[in-house]
Design a protein around this motif. Structure first.
Motif, PDB file in Angstrom:
ATOM      1  N   LEU A 137       0.828  -1.210   0.000  1.00 53.87           N
ATOM      2  CA  LEU A 137       0.000   0.000   0.000  1.00 53.87           C
ATOM      3  C   LEU A 137       0.864   1.263   0.000  1.00 53.87           C
ATOM      4  CD1 LEU A 137      -2.705  -1.032   2.604  1.00 53.87           C
ATOM      5  CD2 LEU A 137      -2.731  -1.354   0.145  1.00 53.87           C
ATOM      6  N   SER A 138       0.252   2.374  -0.324  1.00 50.98           N
ATOM      7  CA  SER A 138       0.976   3.652  -0.352  1.00 50.98           C
ATOM      8  C   SER A 138       1.219   4.149   1.077  1.00 50.98           C
ATOM      9  CB  SER A 138       0.162   4.686  -1.105  1.00 50.98           C
ATOM     10  OG  SER A 138      -0.947   5.071  -0.332  1.00 50.98           O
ATOM     11  N   GLY A 139       2.153   5.093   1.207  1.00 53.18           N
ATOM     12  CA  GLY A 139       2.468   5.649   2.516  1.00 53.18           C
ATOM     13  C   GLY A 139       1.235   6.224   3.200  1.00 53.18           C
ATOM     14  N   GLY A 140       0.399   6.903   2.421  1.00 52.44           N
ATOM     15  CA  GLY A 140      -0.804   7.500   2.985  1.00 52.44           C
ATOM     16  C   GLY A 140      -1.766   6.450   3.515  1.00 52.44           C
ATOM     17  N   GLN A 141      -1.930   5.383   2.719  1.00 51.80           N
ATOM     18  CA  GLN A 141      -2.839   4.317   3.149  1.00 51.80           C
ATOM     19  C   GLN A 141      -2.332   3.637   4.415  1.00 51.80           C
ATOM     20  OE1 GLN A 141      -3.183   2.016  -0.560  1.00 51.80           O
ATOM     21  NE2 GLN A 141      -5.366   2.444  -0.458  1.00 51.80           N
ATOM     22  N   ARG A 142      -1.011   3.449   4.462  1.00 53.64           N
ATOM     23  CA  ARG A 142      -0.422   2.825   5.652  1.00 53.64           C
ATOM     24  C   ARG A 142      -0.654   3.714   6.878  1.00 53.64           C
ATOM     25  NH1 ARG A 142       3.757  -0.893   4.802  1.00 53.64           N
ATOM     26  NH2 ARG A 142       5.036   0.097   6.386  1.00 53.64           N
ATOM     27  N   GLN A 143      -0.506   5.010   6.676  1.00 50.45           N
ATOM     28  CA  GLN A 143      -0.734   5.949   7.771  1.00 50.45           C
ATOM     29  C   GLN A 143      -2.188   5.864   8.243  1.00 50.45           C
ATOM     30  OE1 GLN A 143       1.829   8.557   8.680  1.00 50.45           O
ATOM     31  NE2 GLN A 143       0.596   8.549  10.533  1.00 50.45           N
ATOM     32  N   GLU A 175      -3.708  14.496   2.627  1.00 48.34           N
ATOM     33  CA  GLU A 175      -3.734  13.576   3.763  1.00 48.34           C
ATOM     34  C   GLU A 175      -3.408  14.309   5.062  1.00 48.34           C
ATOM     35  OE1 GLU A 175      -1.065  11.277   1.643  1.00 48.34           O
ATOM     36  OE2 GLU A 175      -2.421   9.594   1.305  1.00 48.34           O
ATOM     37  N   THR A 176      -2.513  15.296   4.972  1.00 48.21           N
ATOM     38  CA  THR A 176      -2.202  16.103   6.154  1.00 48.21           C
ATOM     39  C   THR A 176      -3.447  16.834   6.627  1.00 48.21           C
ATOM     40  OG1 THR A 176       0.034  16.410   5.323  1.00 48.21           O
ATOM     41  CG2 THR A 176      -0.680  17.899   7.050  1.00 48.21           C
ATOM     42  N   ALA A 177      -4.211  17.367   5.684  1.00 51.67           N
ATOM     43  CA  ALA A 177      -5.452  18.072   6.032  1.00 51.67           C
ATOM     44  C   ALA A 177      -6.417  17.116   6.716  1.00 51.67           C
ATOM     45  CB  ALA A 177      -6.076  18.652   4.775  1.00 51.67           C
ATOM     46  N   MET A 178      -6.451  15.868   6.229  1.00 54.05           N
ATOM     47  CA  MET A 178      -7.328  14.863   6.833  1.00 54.05           C
ATOM     48  C   MET A 178      -6.922  14.608   8.280  1.00 54.05           C
ATOM     49  SD  MET A 178      -7.372  11.376   7.671  1.00 54.05           S
ATOM     50  CE  MET A 178      -6.145  10.517   6.673  1.00 54.05           C
ATOM     51  N   VAL A 179      -5.613  14.493   8.512  1.00 52.55           N
ATOM     52  CA  VAL A 179      -5.127  14.231   9.868  1.00 52.55           C
ATOM     53  C   VAL A 179      -5.447  15.419  10.778  1.00 52.55           C
ATOM     54  CG1 VAL A 179      -3.071  13.848  11.287  1.00 52.55           C
ATOM     55  CG2 VAL A 179      -3.339  12.630   9.135  1.00 52.55           C
ATOM     56  N   SER A 180      -5.269  16.646  10.260  1.00 51.89           N
ATOM     57  CA  SER A 180      -5.568  17.832  11.070  1.00 51.89           C
ATOM     58  C   SER A 180      -7.035  17.853  11.469  1.00 51.89           C
ATOM     59  CB  SER A 180      -5.261  19.106  10.271  1.00 51.89           C
ATOM     60  OG  SER A 180      -3.911  19.121   9.899  1.00 51.89           O
ATOM     61  N   LYS A 181      -7.872  17.555  10.519  1.00 50.94           N
ATOM     62  CA  LYS A 181      -9.314  17.556  10.779  1.00 50.94           C
ATOM     63  C   LYS A 181      -9.650  16.516  11.849  1.00 50.94           C
ATOM     64  CE  LYS A 181     -13.312  16.480   8.273  1.00 50.94           C
ATOM     65  NZ  LYS A 181     -13.642  15.753   7.045  1.00 50.94           N
ATOM     66  N   LEU A 182      -9.005  15.367  11.707  1.00 55.68           N
ATOM     67  CA  LEU A 182      -9.255  14.287  12.648  1.00 55.68           C
ATOM     68  C   LEU A 182      -8.819  14.667  14.059  1.00 55.68           C
ATOM     69  CD1 LEU A 182     -10.066  11.222  12.810  1.00 55.68           C
ATOM     70  CD2 LEU A 182      -7.626  10.779  12.733  1.00 55.68           C
ATOM     71  N   GLU A 237       4.999  12.418  15.038  1.00 57.35           N
ATOM     72  CA  GLU A 237       5.180  12.919  13.666  1.00 57.35           C
ATOM     73  C   GLU A 237       4.119  12.361  12.715  1.00 57.35           C
ATOM     74  OE1 GLU A 237       7.338  15.078  12.680  1.00 57.35           O
ATOM     75  OE2 GLU A 237       8.912  15.112  14.206  1.00 57.35           O
ATOM     76  N   PRO A 238       2.841  12.602  13.012  1.00 56.14           N
ATOM     77  CA  PRO A 238       1.802  11.928  12.222  1.00 56.14           C
ATOM     78  C   PRO A 238       1.748  12.384  10.773  1.00 56.14           C
ATOM     79  CG  PRO A 238       0.820  13.560  13.649  1.00 56.14           C
ATOM     80  CD  PRO A 238       2.259  13.507  14.014  1.00 56.14           C
ATOM     81  N   THR A 239       2.267  13.552  10.466  1.00 55.20           N
ATOM     82  CA  THR A 239       2.105  14.041   9.093  1.00 55.20           C
ATOM     83  C   THR A 239       3.422  14.063   8.326  1.00 55.20           C
ATOM     84  OG1 THR A 239       2.362  16.315   9.860  1.00 55.20           O
ATOM     85  CG2 THR A 239       0.125  15.491   9.682  1.00 55.20           C
ATOM     86  N   ALA A 240       4.492  13.546   8.948  1.00 57.44           N
ATOM     87  CA  ALA A 240       5.811  13.665   8.323  1.00 57.44           C
ATOM     88  C   ALA A 240       5.858  13.013   6.936  1.00 57.44           C
ATOM     89  CB  ALA A 240       6.867  13.051   9.231  1.00 57.44           C
ATOM     90  N   ALA A 241       5.124  11.908   6.765  1.00 53.24           N
ATOM     91  CA  ALA A 241       5.244  11.172   5.507  1.00 53.24           C
ATOM     92  C   ALA A 241       4.072  11.424   4.566  1.00 53.24           C
ATOM     93  CB  ALA A 241       5.356   9.675   5.815  1.00 53.24           C
ATOM     94  N   LEU A 242       3.262  12.441   4.866  1.00 53.29           N
ATOM     95  CA  LEU A 242       2.007  12.572   4.134  1.00 53.29           C
ATOM     96  C   LEU A 242       2.000  13.718   3.127  1.00 53.29           C
ATOM     97  CD1 LEU A 242      -0.637  11.930   6.888  1.00 53.29           C
ATOM     98  CD2 LEU A 242       0.406  10.331   5.297  1.00 53.29           C
ATOM     99  N   GLY A 243       1.154  13.572   2.125  1.00 52.69           N
ATOM    100  CA  GLY A 243       0.923  14.650   1.167  1.00 52.69           C
ATOM    101  C   GLY A 243      -0.055  15.662   1.749  1.00 52.69           C
ATOM    102  N   PRO A 244      -0.285  16.776   1.041  1.00 49.20           N
ATOM    103  CA  PRO A 244      -1.119  17.866   1.570  1.00 49.20           C
ATOM    104  C   PRO A 244      -2.548  17.437   1.918  1.00 49.20           C
ATOM    105  CG  PRO A 244      -0.002  18.523  -0.456  1.00 49.20           C
ATOM    106  CD  PRO A 244       0.270  17.076  -0.278  1.00 49.20           C
TER     107      PRO A 244
END
Lengths: 340, 264
Positions: free
Chosen positions: B151-157, B185-192, B176-183
């Motif tokens: 799976l992709s890095g984002g999916q693994r995250q 996905e980072t927005a998704m993590v922030s929202k979460l 470091e939850p967003t270190a490996a993520l694209g924009p």
């Protein structure tokens, strides 16, 4: 899970095979090729009698291979199974000689094997010694104890009951021939083969459907991740090595029973056959990959090859050479597949 | 310590005088840290400042040499990741801690597998639950039965996050939850993170990303050489103040809390 046995049904047969089912198919194909080639070579090869002989010969390697598969999936290796097999068989033999009935004697033998495996697991997890070194130590210890207990002499005259497990069979059909002599219509399914089938099904259930099986895969796949996820990694490894030891004990009993003699010298280099069966069947020595059905195919490839080459009159030395090449080839094919 | 919560509210986590020695090295040297329900606390510091060590102690991956941990005001003995999870402490590791050869549901439920009443694994139910939680986090999530290594890095995250929030999480540690993520996905993590905070969950966020820290955190705790050198409400400090704490271990000499500055 990564393992094919439970991967979803091939939806619409889109030819997208998972990695391990590809390996299994190629191993199965190899097995079929071997059988066809040997059948042409010798008409006696493809007969019920010979088929049962192959099954019987494969039973011991198969039992060892199942235990080895569990250990290999955790990312370890068990070099002690050949010696533990000898020790367990000898202990059973000594117990029978001492007047203990056969069944409890065999149970004691299996327990001795399990204890050896538990010791391996203890050394590996608590003393933090690598599996290769720990089980190499046990390989020497178990063999030494077996030789010491018996003074290196085989224990014979163990009685008919001792030979039942190795030589008996189910559904044996005998007719009285016209000449008054008994005629074997169907030689029956040998007990060792039935035992192998039961153990294989049980082990596959354990690996695929029980929590411990899932933890065995997780431990071999990423030990640190498994630990952080709350998997009792040490306990999981101990169970894998103990099962491997117990199965070595069981196969020791089968083998000695077949010979109706307890031989402390039996089983030398059997660990390598067991490893070969697992690796040909698709298990990865890096851990996390492997399954019972693959190992069974691997064991049968070795069994069929030995039997077929014997019938073709090829020497045991050449057989070793061939099996060595096949192991290398199996791993090589696996690597090519993973590089894709 | 800045307590912007009502005094009656009990801290979710109190780590008191935590020490961790490795031979002669004191990786964590008498750190005290607290976390309240519905609060996001950024844990900052250099590499080697002791923040990961401190987080590993709370998540049960490491046992402290000295000090106490209290959860909801009760003394807690956390000797293993299992103990931490039982207390509602979930951790998303920077390495994600996934077993590569297993599929998404197996990873999601690793160590906490669902079983049928015969004690065997209930893969059907685990798959359904996994689909449910993963699709909620990322509607495009596919290939649930593939090994996660493919799976992709984002999916693994997403799997690592799902694993932390699926179970009854009360305290969430994110390394470091967003270190490996694209924009996106980072927005998704922030929202979460905001959503979990609103649900009353306490979050410890280990991050190097000042933007994330100032966007998400209510408070920052800065570690330097194994010590807690400052705990400040995010309104009281600027990025420069925080950087000064990280680098020098102290605030600029002329510092006054910004919230008071505006009052004056």
């Amino acid at each position: 899970m990564a393992e094919t046995d439970r991967s979803p049904p091939l939806v619409g047969w889109n030819l997208k095979l998972s990695a391990s089912s590809f390996h299994k198919l190629s191993a199965l194909f190899t097995l079929a090729c071997l059988i066809i080639v040997f059948s042409f070579g010798n008409p006696a090869f493809f007969s019920i009698n010979n088929g049962l002989t192959v099954l019987l010969q494969t039973a011991v390697i198969g039992l060892l291979g199942i235990g080895m598969t569990l250990v290999i999936i955790t990312g370890g290796i068990d070099l002690s199974v050949g010696s533990v097999l000898a020790l367990s068989g000898t202990v059973t033999g000594l117990c029978v000689k001492a007047g203990i009935p056969v069944a409890p004697s065999m149970a004691i033998g299996v327990c001795v094997g399990a204890a050896c495996g538990l010791f391996n697991g203890f050394v590996i997890t608590k003393m933090r010694i690598t599996p290769f070194v720990a089980t190499l130590g046990m390989m020497l210890i178990a063999r030494g104890v077996a030789l010491q207990l018996t003074g290196a002499a085989p224990i014979s005259r163990l009685g008919e009951a001792f030979g039942v497990l190795g030589n008996g069979s189910l559904f044996r059909i005998i007719e009285k021939g016209a000449n008054g002599f008994p005629k074997v219509v169907f030689p029956g399914i040998p007990y060792p083969v039935i035992l192998l089938a039961i153990v294989a099904v049980a082990a596959a259930y354990l690996l695929n459907r029980r929590q411990i099986g899932r933890h065995i895969y997780a431990t071999g796949s990423n030990e640190e991740a498994a630990r952080l996820s709350g998997v009792a990694v040490d306990r999981t490894k101990m169970i894998a090595y103990t099962l491997s030891g117990a199965l070595a004990g069981l196969s020791g009993n089968v083998l000695m029973s077949r010979l109706i003699t307890a031989q402390p010298n039996e089983g030398v280099m059997y660990e390598l056959d067991a490893i070969a069966a697992a690796v040909i069947g698709g298990a990865s020595l890096m851990g996390g990959i492997g399954n019972i059905s693959g190992t069974m195919i691997g064991a049968f490839i070795i069994g069929v090859l030995r039997n077929g080459l014997n019938m073709a009159g090829v020497s045991a030395f050449i057989q070793q050479i061939l099996i060595g090449f096949i192991v290398i080839l199996a791993v090589y094919i696996d690597q090519i597949r993973n590089r894709r | 310590m800045n307590l912007h919560h009502a005094p009656s509210s009990t801290p979710l986590v109190e780590m008191v005088d935590i020490e961790k020695h490795f031979g002669g090295i004191r990786a964590v040297n008498g750190v005290t840290l607290d976390l309240y329900p519905g609060e996001v606390v950024g844990v900052l510091g250099h590499n080697g400042a002791g923040k990961s060590c401190l987080m590993r102690i709370l998540s049960g991956a490491m046992i402290p040499s000295k000090g106490q941990v209290r959860i909801n005001g009760q003394d807690a003995q956390i000797h293993s990741p299992h103990d931490a999870r039982d207390l509602g402490i979930e951790t998303i590791y920077q390495t994600l801690a996934l077993a590569d050869h297993l599929d998404a549901p197996s990873n999601l439920f690793l160590g906490r597998e669902l079983k049928t009443r015969f004690g065997s694994l209930d893969d059907g139910r685990m798959m359904r639950e996994a689909v449910d939680v993963l699709k909620r986090l990322n509607p495009n999530f596919k290939n649930l039965s593939d090994p996660v290594s493919s799976l992709s890095g984002g999916q693994r995250q997403v799997i690592a996050i799902a694993r932390a929030i699926y179970f009854d999480v009360k305290i969430l540690i994110m390394d470091e939850p967003t270190a490996a993520l694209g924009p996106s996905e980072t927005a998704m993590v922030s929202k979460l993170i905001k959503q979990l905070r609103d649900d009353g969950i306490g979050i410890l966020l280990v991050s190097h990303d000042m933007h994330d820290v100032f966007e998400l955190c209510d408070r920052v705790v800065v570690m330097n050489k194994g010590k807690n050198v400052g705990s400040h409400r995010i309104e009281d400090v600027t990025k420069d103040d925080v950087l000064s704490l990280i680098i020098k271990g102290q605030l600029p000499d002329d510092w006054v809390p910004r919230s008071q500055e505006t009052v004056q």
